[in-house]
Design a protein around this motif. Sequence first.
Motif, PDB file in Angstrom:
ATOM      1  N   ASP A  29     -39.171  31.677 -33.212  1.00 28.32           N
ATOM      2  CA  ASP A  29     -37.839  31.822 -33.788  1.00 28.32           C
ATOM      3  C   ASP A  29     -37.775  31.292 -35.221  1.00 28.32           C
ATOM      4  O   ASP A  29     -37.125  31.881 -36.095  1.00 28.32           O
ATOM      5  CB  ASP A  29     -36.821  31.074 -32.927  1.00 28.32           C
ATOM      6  CG  ASP A  29     -36.623  31.751 -31.579  1.00 28.32           C
ATOM      7  OD1 ASP A  29     -36.938  32.945 -31.485  1.00 28.32           O
ATOM      8  OD2 ASP A  29     -36.158  31.073 -30.639  1.00 28.32           O
ATOM      9  N   ASN A  30     -38.466  30.202 -35.465  1.00 29.51           N
ATOM     10  CA  ASN A  30     -38.482  29.639 -36.824  1.00 29.51           C
ATOM     11  C   ASN A  30     -39.137  30.587 -37.817  1.00 29.51           C
ATOM     12  O   ASN A  30     -38.656  30.781 -38.928  1.00 29.51           O
ATOM     13  CB  ASN A  30     -39.205  28.301 -36.822  1.00 29.51           C
ATOM     14  CG  ASN A  30     -38.417  27.210 -36.125  1.00 29.51           C
ATOM     15  OD1 ASN A  30     -37.224  27.365 -35.912  1.00 29.51           O
ATOM     16  ND2 ASN A  30     -39.081  26.123 -35.769  1.00 29.51           N
ATOM     17  N   VAL A  31     -40.261  31.168 -37.396  1.00 33.29           N
ATOM     18  CA  VAL A  31     -40.975  32.095 -38.277  1.00 33.29           C
ATOM     19  C   VAL A  31     -40.140  33.341 -38.527  1.00 33.29           C
ATOM     20  O   VAL A  31     -40.046  33.831 -39.666  1.00 33.29           O
ATOM     21  CB  VAL A  31     -42.349  32.450 -37.667  1.00 33.29           C
ATOM     22  CG1 VAL A  31     -43.022  33.550 -38.483  1.00 33.29           C
ATOM     23  CG2 VAL A  31     -43.240  31.226 -37.609  1.00 33.29           C
ATOM     24  N   GLU A  32     -39.512  33.866 -37.466  1.00 29.64           N
ATOM     25  CA  GLU A  32     -38.664  35.037 -37.652  1.00 29.64           C
ATOM     26  C   GLU A  32     -37.481  34.727 -38.556  1.00 29.64           C
ATOM     27  O   GLU A  32     -37.082  35.539 -39.378  1.00 29.64           O
ATOM     28  CB  GLU A  32     -38.173  35.530 -36.285  1.00 29.64           C
ATOM     29  CG  GLU A  32     -39.241  36.224 -35.449  1.00 29.64           C
ATOM     30  CD  GLU A  32     -39.780  37.469 -36.126  1.00 29.64           C
ATOM     31  OE1 GLU A  32     -38.975  38.183 -36.766  1.00 29.64           O
ATOM     32  OE2 GLU A  32     -40.992  37.717 -36.035  1.00 29.64           O
ATOM     33  N   CYS A  33     -36.930  33.539 -38.381  1.00 28.58           N
ATOM     34  CA  CYS A  33     -35.800  33.126 -39.229  1.00 28.58           C
ATOM     35  C   CYS A  33     -36.236  33.021 -40.692  1.00 28.58           C
ATOM     36  O   CYS A  33     -35.535  33.478 -41.595  1.00 28.58           O
ATOM     37  CB  CYS A  33     -35.253  31.803 -38.735  1.00 28.58           C
ATOM     38  SG  CYS A  33     -33.806  31.225 -39.638  1.00 28.58           S
ATOM     39  N   LEU A  34     -37.391  32.418 -40.930  1.00 28.12           N
ATOM     40  CA  LEU A  34     -37.899  32.305 -42.294  1.00 28.12           C
ATOM     41  C   LEU A  34     -38.192  33.680 -42.886  1.00 28.12           C
ATOM     42  O   LEU A  34     -37.860  33.951 -44.044  1.00 28.12           O
ATOM     43  CB  LEU A  34     -39.176  31.448 -42.300  1.00 28.12           C
ATOM     44  CG  LEU A  34     -39.894  31.309 -43.641  1.00 28.12           C
ATOM     45  CD1 LEU A  34     -38.995  30.614 -44.659  1.00 28.12           C
ATOM     46  CD2 LEU A  34     -41.214  30.556 -43.480  1.00 28.12           C
TER      47      LEU A  34
END
Length: 557
Positions: A29-34
């Motif tokens: 989720d963090n990578v997708e958000c970034l």
Amino acid sequence: MLESGHSYEVQETNPDSEWVEQYQSIQVDNVECLRRRIKYFFMNPCEKYHARGRKPWKLLLQIIKIAIITIQLVSFGLSNQMVVTFKEENLLAFQHIFLKDFVDGGVDTYALYKQEDVYDHIRYVIEQYELLTNITVGNHGYEKNGSAYSPLTLCQEFYRNGSIYPGNDTFEIDANVETDCIDIYPMNRSSSSGIMPHFELYFKRMLSIKISFILKAINLQTVRHRELPDCYDFNTLITFNNEAHSGRIKVDLENDVEINECKDWKVTGACAKSIYWTLVFDCIIIITCMTSFALCLRSVFRGIQLQFEYNFYYQNQSGKDVPWSDRLEFINGWYILIIASDLLTITGSILKIDIQTKVLTSYDICSIFLGIGTMFVWIGVIRYMGYFRKYNILILTLRAAFPNVIRFICCAGIIYLGYCFCGWIVLGPYHEKFRTLNTVSECLFSLINGDDMFPTFKNMKQKSSLIWIFSRVYLYTFVSLFIYMILSLFITIITDTYDTIKQQQQSGTPTSELQRFLSECKDLPNSGAYRLDKNSCFLQCCINKCKENHERLTSDE
């Protein structure tokens, strides 16, 4: 017992597996958000509007700024044009008044060859200066220091001592230079008539004669354009140049102009509201540029922040730093250009307000700031053209070819400088266009562009057959080398870069690590996914997941 033990083992291992799964989901989720945030950062204003519904205020502000800055520049340009015209026409008027038998366009050929003519021209200048207020059609006057007028100063520069005998090929000279000056006051005809018969010129060791005086004038043409007139000081210098001692004394008249605020003025029959409206308009431009400066500076900081976050992610994934080419993608050069134009326009507008209110008279400095600022603003329009795919290829080609073009120019510049030095030292005595390094460079650059080519060949003096042959070899090799080889290679660099960019656009394959990273995000601007990322989901997602995980572990215990 086995069943109970087995169940106990499951209870012990399940929290760990859930923790791993939850941690992996947090990371995803963090990578997708970034990825989504970076993709949103590189969107154009229309795409950002569809992504989050934000109106493109920055785009509208830039369009308004382009319009009002252009209007300001045109207004100041028309005002500055009156100043330039007034200076040029006064210079031409002084040449006709003080230079005897002067003809328009004859500055380069205006010279004296006999001693009697030198005395006659000096006497003519002094007489015209004394009669100026009676003969001039302008509003010229003498400068006053208190109750007395500033004098006309006549100076002769000559070698201290010397005995020169050209017939015997002998001379003796003292290289120390002395200056002999006399002052002649206007409104005092007896002073000039009494001084001139005793003023002796040492022609054999004379270097120059300089006549200097100050005249004042008022530019009244600005009143018709609802502007306050300026008062001008013309520091006039007439030079009789004999440094070459060639039998030809060149005569030149120069003006050093100072623009001052008039001490006491009164204008009737003209409305002053237009001046106030101009000042208000300039203040609006300053406020607009300050707003644009703040918005662009905020975007630059956001780009730098995203660059650090992406670099942190990339280091964790690959153990290496992000390439500088990808880092520079986050620093939008167009924002830097707009920031520079805003600073220049703000400074120029402040100077313009000072000029309007007659606090300053720095027209040249103000025009430099406003001119460069407006140029940068209009160059920034290309950024918005780049949002269209067919126009964007020009910007991409220029950006990709720039490093290779700079390297190529450095190599070609070395050869160019070599030709400049060679042409100056060899052809300078025989050709006007090669007299100085500046004129040599201008001549060779014109030849590269195909300008003035035949006159350059034709005007070579044929006094020396060796120099004439050398000039032909020099010019033919330069033209052949730069036009047929170097210029063709330069065009090849641009065309190759253009073909490469065009193929990349057609194939659609990512060419950098950053583009590969962003290509995995398939969310379209109108998908609604970007509205979820408004409040820094990169950190918020981590906090929420950690809280959920902590609550689960607590309940299991």
